[in-house]
Design a protein around this motif. Structure first.
Motif, short mmCIF file in Angstrom:
data_model
loop_
_atom_site.label_atom_id
_atom_site.label_comp_id
_atom_site.label_asym_id
_atom_site.label_seq_id
_atom_site.Cartn_x
_atom_site.Cartn_y
_atom_site.Cartn_z
N THR B 2 10.39 -30.45 -47.49
CA THR B 2 8.97 -30.09 -47.57
C THR B 2 8.59 -29.82 -49.02
N ASN B 3 7.34 -30.07 -49.30
CA ASN B 3 6.83 -29.77 -50.64
C ASN B 3 6.62 -28.27 -50.79
N LEU B 4 7.29 -27.70 -51.79
CA LEU B 4 7.14 -26.27 -52.03
C LEU B 4 5.96 -26.07 -52.98
N ILE B 5 5.95 -26.90 -54.02
CA ILE B 5 4.84 -26.82 -54.98
C ILE B 5 4.13 -28.16 -55.03
N GLU B 6 2.84 -28.08 -55.04
CA GLU B 6 2.06 -29.29 -55.18
C GLU B 6 0.96 -29.01 -56.20
N THR B 7 0.95 -29.75 -57.32
CA THR B 7 -0.18 -29.59 -58.24
C THR B 7 -0.99 -30.86 -58.17
N ARG B 8 -2.30 -30.69 -58.20
CA ARG B 8 -3.15 -31.88 -58.10
C ARG B 8 -4.16 -31.88 -59.26
N ASP B 9 -4.02 -32.90 -60.10
CA ASP B 9 -4.96 -33.10 -61.22
C ASP B 9 -5.19 -31.84 -62.05
N VAL B 27 -2.31 -33.22 -64.40
CA VAL B 27 -0.90 -33.21 -63.98
C VAL B 27 -0.80 -33.06 -62.47
N SER B 28 -0.18 -34.02 -61.84
CA SER B 28 0.04 -33.95 -60.40
C SER B 28 1.52 -34.12 -60.13
N ILE B 29 2.15 -33.08 -59.64
CA ILE B 29 3.58 -33.19 -59.31
C ILE B 29 3.84 -32.49 -57.98
N ASN B 30 4.94 -32.90 -57.33
CA ASN B 30 5.40 -32.22 -56.12
C ASN B 30 6.81 -31.75 -56.39
N ILE B 31 7.09 -30.55 -55.99
CA ILE B 31 8.47 -30.09 -56.10
C ILE B 31 8.91 -29.64 -54.73
N GLU B 32 10.08 -30.15 -54.33
CA GLU B 32 10.55 -29.88 -52.97
C GLU B 32 11.48 -28.68 -52.95
N GLN B 33 11.53 -28.10 -51.79
CA GLN B 33 12.44 -27.00 -51.52
C GLN B 33 13.86 -27.40 -51.90
N GLY B 34 14.54 -26.55 -52.69
CA GLY B 34 15.93 -26.80 -53.03
C GLY B 34 16.15 -27.64 -54.27
N LEU B 67 1.27 -23.41 -53.46
CA LEU B 67 2.65 -22.94 -53.40
C LEU B 67 2.89 -22.42 -51.98
N SER B 68 3.90 -22.99 -51.32
CA SER B 68 4.18 -22.66 -49.91
C SER B 68 2.91 -22.72 -49.06
N GLY B 69 2.06 -23.70 -49.35
CA GLY B 69 0.87 -23.87 -48.52
C GLY B 69 -0.32 -23.03 -48.93
N SER B 70 -0.16 -22.09 -49.89
CA SER B 70 -1.29 -21.27 -50.30
C SER B 70 -1.83 -21.79 -51.63
N ASN B 71 -3.14 -21.87 -51.73
CA ASN B 71 -3.75 -22.30 -52.98
C ASN B 71 -3.92 -21.11 -53.93
N ILE B 72 -3.14 -21.13 -55.02
CA ILE B 72 -3.13 -20.00 -55.94
C ILE B 72 -4.49 -19.79 -56.59
N ALA B 73 -5.20 -20.89 -56.81
CA ALA B 73 -6.50 -20.79 -57.48
C ALA B 73 -7.50 -19.96 -56.68
N ASP B 74 -7.26 -19.88 -55.36
CA ASP B 74 -8.17 -19.11 -54.52
C ASP B 74 -7.91 -17.61 -54.57
N MET B 75 -6.77 -17.25 -55.15
CA MET B 75 -6.40 -15.83 -55.11
C MET B 75 -6.87 -15.11 -56.36
N SER B 76 -7.00 -13.80 -56.21
CA SER B 76 -7.37 -13.02 -57.40
C SER B 76 -6.84 -11.61 -57.31
N GLY B 77 -6.77 -10.94 -58.43
CA GLY B 77 -6.43 -9.52 -58.49
C GLY B 77 -5.14 -9.16 -57.78
N ASN B 78 -5.24 -8.15 -56.93
CA ASN B 78 -4.05 -7.64 -56.26
C ASN B 78 -3.37 -8.68 -55.38
N GLN B 79 -4.20 -9.56 -54.82
CA GLN B 79 -3.66 -10.60 -53.96
C GLN B 79 -2.66 -11.45 -54.75
#
Ligand SMILES: Nc1ncnc2c1ncn2[C@@H]1O[C@H](COP(=O)(O)OP(=O)(O)O)[C@@H](O)[C@H]1O
Ligand SMILES: [Mg+2]
Lengths: 406, 228
Positions: B2-9, B27-34, B67-79
């Motif tokens: 499975t793709n652990l990290i996915e960056t898109r453009d 930069v678009s890359i996929n990094i798999e688990q392991g 990362l693990s299915g969560s979009n980091i760009a959507d997160m902020s602050g304490n999250q």
């Protein structure tokens, strides 16, 4: 607690800086406590001078006797009141008094005066009248062998009437029943000095005064002392509820003008003490800020590995608090013996100082819990408060500051 | 896999108009688990910037990081703080241990943030120190450890929180080559035995050899992406 350890070790890390900051806080605390103790001690001293001179801690009158004294506004039912006052464990002592204006004659001289009838046995339990005897002897209740009652006169009367111990004094006044009162008394003592409030007073034994003024068993005033003088207002309220037909007033009301002057004076002094402490803290703020800026990368790391911004604010506050706490404890141990000495022994000033219109020369401190804990709370509180801006500065450090090679 | 990290453009620029620098350019890359991935490129090619964006330490101008299915760009602050704490381990070039804490305490601290019980913390600290072959040195402060030892503590710290992935920005740059290689071996070992996913940046040939996946960056673009 690892956060506590981090905070504590960060303090030890910059030993010299922590020492200097700590010393300035210790100094601030010591000054604050010492000033506070002397101030409270002096005010306590003044209040004692004031209340023990004659006012007492609480006074009881009929109606508005205090503002509009009339001879007929008397307190009756002595037994009931005495029982109430005796049974109250908060009341240390009490004494009844009667008052009346009178004309005093001696030889061919005359002067207006004020009769103060007091219980010779109870009065010394409330006021310092006995200590104010400047010449002669404190009187007794019983008349002398010739059947005359004894009187003690103020210094002013002594001068105006050229009246001395052993001389005869004639008083003329009007009795409560409207009758003319006049009688002869023998001077047994001269009281106080030219500036005493009672310089024109004639003290008479209570029974003599009551008889002279046709008051029967009635009195005009009860003055009392309480065991805990700081609680006198509360005790007065309680008494007021209990003796609802009478007017009960704490000394703060009886001597309202003096009290207000004193309060204003006190607040001014507290303000300057607070200000001095605050100035000390500008230095502290600077140190804390500096140490935050120096540790930018460290805070970046803490943020990068997942510390929340508020956790950093708390860390900085904790560091400042711990340092302040140690400083205050050191200060406490340093100042304790001084405060103790000033409270127990005190210092005789070369010149008398004037506070709230009362002169005194013996400087004494107050030794009490509040003298230590109020400055303590102030310093610790300010320390935490002052650490918040640097804390937020640390919290704003970006986690990527942790990366890179420098 | 499975793709652990996915960056898109992913795009990241610094500065304004005239002084504008494009650090990352679509930069678009996929990094798999392991995977055991090396990001390779000369200085200024955008390696650090890419690791920042993947680790949620910086925000892209455009594009997304999942990362693990969560979009980091959507997160902020304490999250985002909590996400880094629970999902990402970091190893820094300059070790960046907390100087006032011992090796053990440095490892323990992150678990404390996670609210892990004292008993479990003790157990894991011991286990981690053994993994990075530092048993017996746990009570030393960073200043009493060599660079290589400090960086191993950093590896142990990163492992201790049981993240999904460990990001390391030139972890060997401050070490001599022998120590650097032995550190890489420790990391590779963890990758194989513990199935921990690593992404690290380097410009050292000998270090690259250990990687199973090589992503070459040049001027902020992916030049080459190969798996061994
Ligand atoms: N905070 C910043 N401000 C301005 N320019 C930056 C900043 N960070 C990185 N850059 C620029 O972005 C480019 C990529 O940098 P970086 O990601 O650090 O490369 P690397 O880690 O591969 O050496 C470089 O040209 C660098 O100067
Ligand atoms: Mg870099």
């Amino acid at each position: 607690m690892l956060t506590f350890q981090i905070a504590f070790r960060n303090i030890l890390r910059q030993k010299r800086r922590s020492l200097l900051t700590g010393l300035s806080m210790t100094g601030g605390y010591v000054l604050f406590v010492f000033g506070f103790s002397l101030l409270e001690g002096s005010y306590g001293n003044i209040i004692d001078i004031f209340t023990l001179d004659s006012t007492g801690h609480i006074q009881i009158h009929q109606d508005d006797y205090r503002d509009r004294p009339k001879i007929y506004k008397t307190i009756q039912n002595q037994e009931q009141i005495k029982v109430a006052l005796t049974d109250n464990p908060e009341i240390k002592s009490f004494t009844p008094r009667v008052f009346s204006p009178a004309l005093a004659y001696a030889g061919d001289k005359t002067a207006p005066s004020r009769i103060i009838g007091i219980d010779p046995v109870l009065e010394p339990t409330v006021s310092r009248l006995v200590q104010k005897v400047a010449k002669g002897t404190y009187f007794s209740t019983s008349p002398n062998p010739d059947g005359y009652y004894e009187a003690m006169i103020g210094r002013g009367l002594h001068i105006r009437l050229k009246l001395d111990v052993g001389d005869e004094l004639v008083l003329i006044s009007s009795g409560a029943d409207g009758s003319i009162a006049n009688d002869i008394f023998v001077v047994s003592a001269i009281i106080g000095n030219k500036t005493s409030f009672d310089r024109m007073a004639v003290y008479l034994p209570l029974v003599a005064a009551q008889e002279f003024l046709s008051l029967g068993d009635d009195v005009h005033e009860y003055a009392l002392l309480v065991n805990d003088k700081d609680a006198n207002e509360t005790i007065a309220r309680g008494l007021s509820a209990q003796l609802s037909e009478l007017t009960v007033a704490p000394w703060q009301e009886v001597e309202a003008t003096f009290y207000r002057t004193m309060q204003a004076d006190k607040q001014g002094n507290y303000f300057s003490m607070g200000l001095i402490t605050f100035i000390v803290f500008i230095g502290v703020l600077n140190t804390v800020l500096m140490s935050v800026l120096e540790r930018t990368r460290e805070f970046g790391v803490l943020r990068a590995i997942g510390s929340r911004p508020m956790q950093l604010v708390r860390l900085i506050s904790l560091e400042t608090f711990i340092l302040a706490f140690i400083s205050v404890m050191v200060g406490f141990l340093l100042i304790l013996p001084f405060v103790y000495w000033f409270a127990e022994v005190g210092m005789l000033m070369p010149e008398p100082i004037d506070m709230g219109g009362i002169e005194f020369q013996h400087l004494k401190g107050e030794m009490s819990a509040r003298v230590f804990w109020i400055p303590m709370a102030f310093i610790l509180g300010t320390a935490v408060l002052i650490s918040i801006p640097p804390g937020f500065r640390a919290a704003r450090i970006l986690p990527k500051e942790a990366m890179g090679s420098h | 896999m499975t793709n652990l990290i996915e960056t898109r453009d992913l795009c990241r620029t610094f500065g304004s108009e005239e002084t504008k620098v494009t650090a990352l350019d679509h930069v678009s890359i996929n990094i798999e688990q392991g995977e055991f991935t090396a990001i390779i490129g000369p200085s200024g090619s955008g390696k650090t910037t890419l690791l920042h964006l993947i680790g949620g330490l910086d925000e892209p101008n455009s594009g997304s990081v999942t990362l693990s299915g969560s979009n980091i760009a959507d997160m902020s602050g304490n999250q985002l703080s909590d996400f880094r704490r629970d999902h990402i381990g970091f190893i820094f070039q300059a070790y960046n241990l907390i100087p006032v804490l011992s090796a053990e305490e440095n490892i323990e601290y992150i678990m404390l943030l996670q609210g892990i019980s004292a008993a479990e913390r003790k157990k894991r600290v011991k286990e981690m120190l053994e993994l990075v072959e530092l048993d017996g040195l746990g009570d030393r402060r960073p200043s009493h450890l060599s660079g290589g030892q400090q960086q191993r503590v950093a590896v142990a710290r990163a492992m201790a929180s049981k993240p999904d992935i460990i990001l390391a920005d030139e972890p060997t740059a401050n070490l001599d080559s022998k120590t650097g290689i032995s550190l890489l071996d420790v990391m590779r070992d963890l990758n194989q035995k513990r199935k921990m996913t690593f992404v690290f940046s380097t410009h050292d040939e000998k270090i690259m050899d250990r990687a199973t996946r090589l992503i070459y960056l040049r001027d902020g673009k992916v030049e080459r992406d190969e798996r061994k």
